[in-house]
Design a protein around this motif. Structure first.
Motif, PDB file in Angstrom:
ATOM      1  N   GLY A 239       7.906  20.226  10.533  1.00 56.30           N
ATOM      2  CA  GLY A 239       8.091  18.783  10.563  1.00 56.30           C
ATOM      3  C   GLY A 239       9.258  18.407  11.450  1.00 56.30           C
ATOM      4  O   GLY A 239      10.072  19.252  11.842  1.00 56.30           O
ATOM      5  N   THR A 240       9.323  17.144  11.785  1.00 58.32           N
ATOM      6  CA  THR A 240      10.401  16.623  12.626  1.00 58.32           C
ATOM      7  C   THR A 240      11.251  15.671  11.815  1.00 58.32           C
ATOM      8  O   THR A 240      10.735  14.719  11.217  1.00 58.32           O
ATOM      9  CB  THR A 240       9.822  15.885  13.855  1.00 58.32           C
ATOM     10  N   ASP A 241      12.549  15.923  11.784  1.00 61.08           N
ATOM     11  CA  ASP A 241      13.464  15.093  11.009  1.00 61.08           C
ATOM     12  C   ASP A 241      13.825  13.851  11.823  1.00 61.08           C
ATOM     13  O   ASP A 241      14.446  13.962  12.885  1.00 61.08           O
ATOM     14  CB  ASP A 241      14.725  15.889  10.674  1.00 61.08           C
ATOM     15  N   PRO A 242      13.455  12.650  11.366  1.00 57.95           N
ATOM     16  CA  PRO A 242      13.781  11.429  12.122  1.00 57.95           C
ATOM     17  C   PRO A 242      15.273  11.110  12.115  1.00 57.95           C
ATOM     18  O   PRO A 242      15.697  10.196  12.824  1.00 57.95           O
ATOM     19  CB  PRO A 242      12.975  10.350  11.394  1.00 57.95           C
ATOM     20  N   CYS A 243      16.067  11.842  11.325  1.00 54.76           N
ATOM     21  CA  CYS A 243      17.511  11.619  11.303  1.00 54.76           C
ATOM     22  C   CYS A 243      18.253  12.523  12.270  1.00 54.76           C
ATOM     23  O   CYS A 243      19.494  12.562  12.256  1.00 54.76           O
ATOM     24  CB  CYS A 243      18.049  11.803   9.894  1.00 54.76           C
ATOM     25  N   ASN A 244      17.531  13.283  13.096  1.00 59.83           N
ATOM     26  CA  ASN A 244      18.204  14.088  14.118  1.00 59.83           C
ATOM     27  C   ASN A 244      19.097  13.203  14.975  1.00 59.83           C
ATOM     28  O   ASN A 244      18.700  12.119  15.396  1.00 59.83           O
ATOM     29  CB  ASN A 244      17.171  14.784  15.013  1.00 59.83           C
ATOM     30  N   GLY A 245      20.301  13.674  15.228  1.00 59.59           N
ATOM     31  CA  GLY A 245      21.291  12.884  15.961  1.00 59.59           C
ATOM     32  C   GLY A 245      22.314  12.248  15.057  1.00 59.59           C
ATOM     33  O   GLY A 245      23.374  11.806  15.501  1.00 59.59           O
TER      34      GLY A 245
ATOM     35  N   GLY B  16      -7.046   9.633  16.981  1.00 59.86           N
ATOM     36  CA  GLY B  16      -6.440   9.682  18.306  1.00 59.86           C
ATOM     37  C   GLY B  16      -5.039  10.231  18.324  1.00 59.86           C
ATOM     38  O   GLY B  16      -4.405  10.268  19.384  1.00 59.86           O
ATOM     39  N   LYS B  17      -4.534  10.688  17.175  1.00 62.19           N
ATOM     40  CA  LYS B  17      -3.147  11.154  17.101  1.00 62.19           C
ATOM     41  C   LYS B  17      -3.070  12.665  16.887  1.00 62.19           C
ATOM     42  O   LYS B  17      -3.939  13.269  16.293  1.00 62.19           O
ATOM     43  CB  LYS B  17      -2.404  10.436  15.967  1.00 62.19           C
ATOM     44  N   GLY B  18      -1.969  13.212  17.360  1.00 63.64           N
ATOM     45  CA  GLY B  18      -1.674  14.623  17.139  1.00 63.64           C
ATOM     46  C   GLY B  18      -0.183  14.822  17.006  1.00 63.64           C
ATOM     47  O   GLY B  18       0.348  15.855  17.413  1.00 63.64           O
ATOM     48  N   ASP B  19       0.488  13.843  16.432  1.00 65.49           N
ATOM     49  CA  ASP B  19       1.948  13.849  16.376  1.00 65.49           C
ATOM     50  C   ASP B  19       2.500  14.440  15.085  1.00 65.49           C
ATOM     51  O   ASP B  19       3.655  14.211  14.751  1.00 65.49           O
ATOM     52  CB  ASP B  19       2.499  12.431  16.575  1.00 65.49           C
TER      53      ASP B  19
ATOM     54  N   ALA C 132       4.829  18.491  18.882  1.00 61.75           N
ATOM     55  CA  ALA C 132       4.776  18.373  17.423  1.00 61.75           C
ATOM     56  C   ALA C 132       4.504  19.703  16.760  1.00 61.75           C
ATOM     57  O   ALA C 132       4.826  19.892  15.584  1.00 61.75           O
ATOM     58  CB  ALA C 132       3.707  17.364  17.015  1.00 61.75           C
ATOM     59  N   ASN C 133       3.904  20.639  17.477  1.00 64.58           N
ATOM     60  CA  ASN C 133       3.544  21.925  16.904  1.00 64.58           C
ATOM     61  C   ASN C 133       4.478  23.048  17.324  1.00 64.58           C
ATOM     62  O   ASN C 133       4.125  24.225  17.238  1.00 64.58           O
ATOM     63  CB  ASN C 133       2.101  22.270  17.281  1.00 64.58           C
TER      64      ASN C 133
END
Length: 962
Positions: A673-679, A849-852, A936-937
């Motif tokens: 997963g991707t942490d949206p709080c990066n930064g 249509g997404k692959g995020d 994303a992968n």
């Protein structure tokens, strides 16, 4: 089970093709079946019509054109598809979504294979909303490395016993019971024959890896009223390393700070600006961690610091992705299937069958990425005294007592290190499947008509014994780093060196092997009858009725040592080993079901049309867990004139929570997963859930490649999910050999049982804060995610719609038979609606249509095409497979989309000895297309459940019939 349930007749192929659209021809060398409107050759027209049953109906009929969209694959189709298993073949269908396959190292497959129609399967492509049958009967659920599953593992079904596959792509709960929301896959077994049939296949990539070997031997004999079949199957595949392909060698996520390596990253309070060691200000601090220079040891006394340097890029870059990791893991399977049939009387048949299948598979991961410390690190409470034998800054290394440094449990020391001395983590599975079944079938006269009946019973067990090699025992590491006196008091304790290379004795002391097992069982019994009630002007009204009993059970036995509390480490906070813990699981349920199905012909050869047929079905299911539920299905087929069929179905679906969803013990896992709080908070001012996260924080710097530690658990409060699905379509056959089928489908699942992905949970926490952040536990000082909780729940709904279309043309010439097929699937929408506890409103996530998100690719367009030719003794085919573009997450490395890709395959076959033998050679992915890169992968950089990273794949196959 009656013989008609397995009937292989030209009539079956013709009827199935008309209703089912010719998807299979996209993956075969020669067209497998003709449209029903095609005139039969003279020798076929003379044959006596045969009553059949096709998937989607339990009624025997000679004209099966009114059931839903059906795809039929024959044994010949499978053999000429360029694939080695039904799972691999089915996963290529445009209607198939992300499904588990052999690309298991970066996912949760662990050697299993699933089929996930319409993307409606549960998390990680499990396919738990697709019902998999064998000869119309249920198959036992799968097992896995981290607990049992709630879907069928197609790798438990030996290839040699398969004579064909039928795929119904609409809801069929009223006909077959729960789990048939997305569709039904019915695998048909080989039927009585006399002789020997065998085949061997060898394959490899053009890079010399990923070799596959397949062998099948079937022996059949009829003796009077008896028939015997014995089938043996063998499959073996070799691994492919991530380092062997450019795309998978290095994560797309850029490295911005020095990462962990075998040389370690050390934060050692007291070392900075130390007069005795002569270190600079900040040396070994959290802002300037140090790394070992390498070599066999470190300098003595005051020279110890000379063996370390402040870590920096690019010199201290280390690529864990290239360290012997499997991109595709090896697997070995062998299976034996036997069937004995006997005609007890002219009206009664008996059969008994048995199966044993065994699979061995494994996945190789990078070594453990250790992250320990006193008050810092992922696992805390460790200490290293100044008298430790391998403390380079302690007395054992010649440092005077007054200058010796100790690293106490209440200090912020931290050690991160790739434990290459311990070895690569290696997960291994040994899966055994046993199934015994028996049945009776026959006929009788009722209402002046011939009726058929059958009785069936089966028992099946699927069991796995698994091990996970080269983990770390934190308890032993705690002892090995701690007081020399404490270590000496424990038999076998060895002081451990984390500051330089380990000895094998040290590695063995802290090495841990996880040993666990789980199994599933299925008891199944059914009674069915079908026949005609009375005649209408347009034909007979047919009825099928039946009763079914089923009991499912699952037992999970996790490793007792891994799940025990630590003896020395702080057991209230941490686990004893690096193994993912989970509580033991044992659960079962049983159910009773009754059903009825009617086929009503309303028109035939009338002024209002050539034919109009109505099909009605109802089923009542009574579960011991969630009570009773009735479901209904209605379908109609209208033929106004020859060459046009208009068809439609409406179906209600029902799926009770599985044992896994209800009772799964809480288990540790690692999420992609991707942490949206990066930064950090400052860089995400518009995200209240990021408050308190330090500046410069990046999840990629924690755990292995940024994997997110988490917990998954069952939920005994789950309710059943229900669904409504419709399909409307036309089949146009304007002339012999030419057909066009177009079908629209729409499926809506209410109270859908699902779990939000790790990325979704993190996004909700970041954007909405409040209750959503209760699921995310962070380290207060670093911002690192310590635990993310994911559990099954009843979401508001899941809905999807789309269109399937197939254009086909078969024709004969003086030089042979040609076939051309173009097949496409369009995904109009795929919406998940979940409640928003913060506002009381709903959250809508449309994935079309997404692959995020990791391993969740939903292209709007997928398709296949083929051009085939069959001569007198030679045949050839050219195939194409298209996967459309999707979005990617916004990133600085590549554009925010995943490109479309087209794979081209080719095969040529040669008949020998008048067709008694065939030699075929082929190549998959002729132009060596790599999967499209997906940020994303990362770190594998592509969706392993949608694409194939093997590259150009060559194979040869030889088969005989005697």
């Amino acid at each position: 089970m009656t013989d008609w349930l397995w009937a292989r007749s030209r009539a079956a192929r013709m009827g199935g093709a008309l209703i089912g659209s010719s998807l299979i021809a996209l993956a075969i060398a020669t067209p497998a079946f003709a449209q029903a409107a095609d005139p039969a050759p003279a020798e076929e027209a003379a044959e006596e019509p045969v009553d059949i049953v096709v998937t989607g109906s339990r009624i025997q009929r000679r004209d099966a054109e009114t059931v839903g969209p059906l795809l039929t694959l024959t044994a010949d189709d499978i053999s000429k598809s360029g694939t080695a298993s039904p799972g691999e073949l089915l996963q290529r269908l445009p209607s198939a979504g992300v499904s588990l396959n052999s690309n298991g190292t970066q996912g949760t497959s662990y050697g299993a294979a699933s089929i996930n129609l319409r993307y409606l399967g549960g998390g990680e492509g499990s396919g738990n909303r697709v019902l998999v049958l064998v000869d119309g009967h249920r198959w036992v659920d799968a097992v896995g490395q981290r607990g049992f599953r709630d879907f069928v593992d197609l790798n438990t079904i030996p290839m040699g016993m398969i004579d064909g596959v039928e795929v119904l792509k609409d809801g069929a709960s009223a006909i077959y019971g729960a789990d048939a929301i997305a569709g039904v896959v019915n695998i048909k077994t080989i039927q009585p024959f006399d002789g020997i049939r065998g085949s061997i296949r060898a394959a490899t990539t053009d890079k010399g890896d990923g070799e596959e070997y397949t062998a099948i031997l079937n022996v059949g004999k009829r003796v009077g009223r008896a028939s015997f079949i014995l089938s043996g199957s063998y499959f073996k595949s070799q691994p492919i390393l991530t380092s062997a392909r450019d795309l998978t060698t290095l994560s797309l996520v850029p490295v911005t700070t020095p990462g962990t390596s075998p040389n370690g990253l050390y934060i050692l309070p007291g070392l900075a600006n130390n007069a005795y060691f002569g270190t600079a200000a900040g040396f070994g601090s959290s802002a300037s961690p140090i790394a070992f220079n390498g070599g066999a040891g470190y300098g003595a006394g005051s020279l110890a610091d000379n063996s370390y340097h402040v870590a920096s890029l690019p010199g201290d870059f280390y690529n864990t992705q290239a360290q012997g990791i499997y991109s595709t893991g090896p697997s070995e399977r062998y299976g034996i299937y036997g069937r004995f049939g006997y005609e007890v009387t002219d009206d009664i048949n008996f059969h008994v069958e048995g199966l044993y299948n065994r699979r061995k598979s494994n996945q190789l991961f990078s070594p453990v990425l250790l992250d320990i410390g006193g008050t810092a690190g992922t696992v805390r409470g460790f200490s290293i005294p100044n008298g430790h034998a391998y403390n380079p800054f302690g007395t054992a290394n010649g440092v005077p007592v007054a200058n010796a440094l100790a690293f106490a449990a209440n200090s912020a020391f931290r050690i991160r290190k790739v434990m290459s001395d311990v070895g690569n983590r290696d997960n291994r599975q040994d899966v055994e499947t046993v199934r015994i079944a028996a049945g009776l079938d026959g006929g009788f006269e009722l209402f002046g008509n011939r009726w058929s009946w059958d009785m069936f019973g089966s028992y099946a067990k699927n069991k796995i014994n698994s091990i996970a090699l080269n983990g770390i025992n934190y308890d032993n590491l705690f002892l090995g780093l701690g007081s020399p006196a404490a270590c000496a008091a424990v038999a076998g304790c060895v002081p451990v060196n984390l500051f330089g290379p380990m000895t094998e004795q040290q590695a063995a002391f802290i090495r841990f092997t996880t040993r666990e097992s789980n199994y599933t069982e299925l008891w199944n019994a059914s009674v069915n009858a079908t026949g005609s009630l009375f005649a209408l002007p347009a034909g007979d009204v047919a009825l099928a009725v039946g009763y079914e009993y089923r009991r499912n059970k699952g037992v999970d036995n996790p490793d007792p040592i891994a799940n025990a509390a630590p003896t020395y480490l702080n057991g209230s906070l941490y686990t004893k080993t690096t193994a993912q813990t989970r509580t033991a699981t044992s659960g079962s349920y049983d159910l009773h079901e009754v059903y009825g199905e009617l086929s009503i012909p309303l028109l035939k050869d009338s002024a209002l049309g050539k034919a109009l047929d109505l099909s009605l079905a109802a089923r009542y299911s009574d579960y011991s867990t969630v009570g009773g539920k009735a479901t209904f299905k209605a379908g109609a087929g209208y033929r106004p004139f020859d060459g046009l069929l208009i068809r439609g179905t409406y179906a209600q679906g029902f799926r009770a929570p599985s044992i896994l969803e209800l009772y799964q013990g809480a288990r540790q896992t690692s999420f992609h997963g991707t942490d949206p709080c990066n930064g950090g908070a400052a860089a995400n001012a518009g995200k209240p859930g990021c408050a308190g996260v330090p500046a410069g924080y990046n999840q990629i710097n924690y755990n292995l490649n940024g994997l997110i530690p988490g917990v998954i658990s069952g939920n005994t409060a789950l309710k059943p999910e229900t669904s409504d699905s419709i399909s409307v379509g036309v089949a146009i056959t304007p002339l012999s050999g030419l057909s066009l089928t177009v079908d629209y489908y729409k499926i809506k699942i209410k109270d859908a049982i699902a779990a939000q992905s790790a990325t979704q949970i993190l996004q909700l926490c970041a954007l909405r804060s409040g209750v959503f952040c209760d699921l995310v536990k962070r380290d207060a000082s670093t911002g690192a995610i310590l635990e993310l909780l994911q559990g099954a729940q009843n979401l508001n709904s899941i809905s999807t719609d789309g269109v399937d279309a197939t254009l086909r043309y078969d024709f004969r010439t003086d030089i042979g038979k040609f076939g051309a097929v173009l097949d496409a699937s369009y995904l109009g929408s795929f919406r998940t609606v979940s409640p928003d506890p913060a506002t009381g409103a709903t959250i809508i996530d449309d994935r079309a249509g997404k692959g995020d998100q990791p391993r969740s690719t939903y292209p709007r367009w997928k398709g296949q095409a083929s051009l085939s030719w069959a001569g007198e003794a030679v045949d050839a085919v050219l195939r194409a497979r298209y996967i459309g573009k999707t979005t990617d997450i916004v990133n600085t490395v590549k554009n925010a989309r995943t490109s479309a890709v087209t794979y081209i395959d080719a095969e040529m076959g040669f008949d020998v000895e008048d067709g008694r033998a065939r030699f075929g050679i082929g190549v998959n992915n002729l132009f060596d297309r790599a999967p499209p890169a997906s940020y994303a992968n990362a770190p594998i950089n592509y969706d392993i459940y949608t694409y194939d990273a093997r590259g150009r794949f060559l194979y040869a196959r030889f088969s005989v019939k005697m």
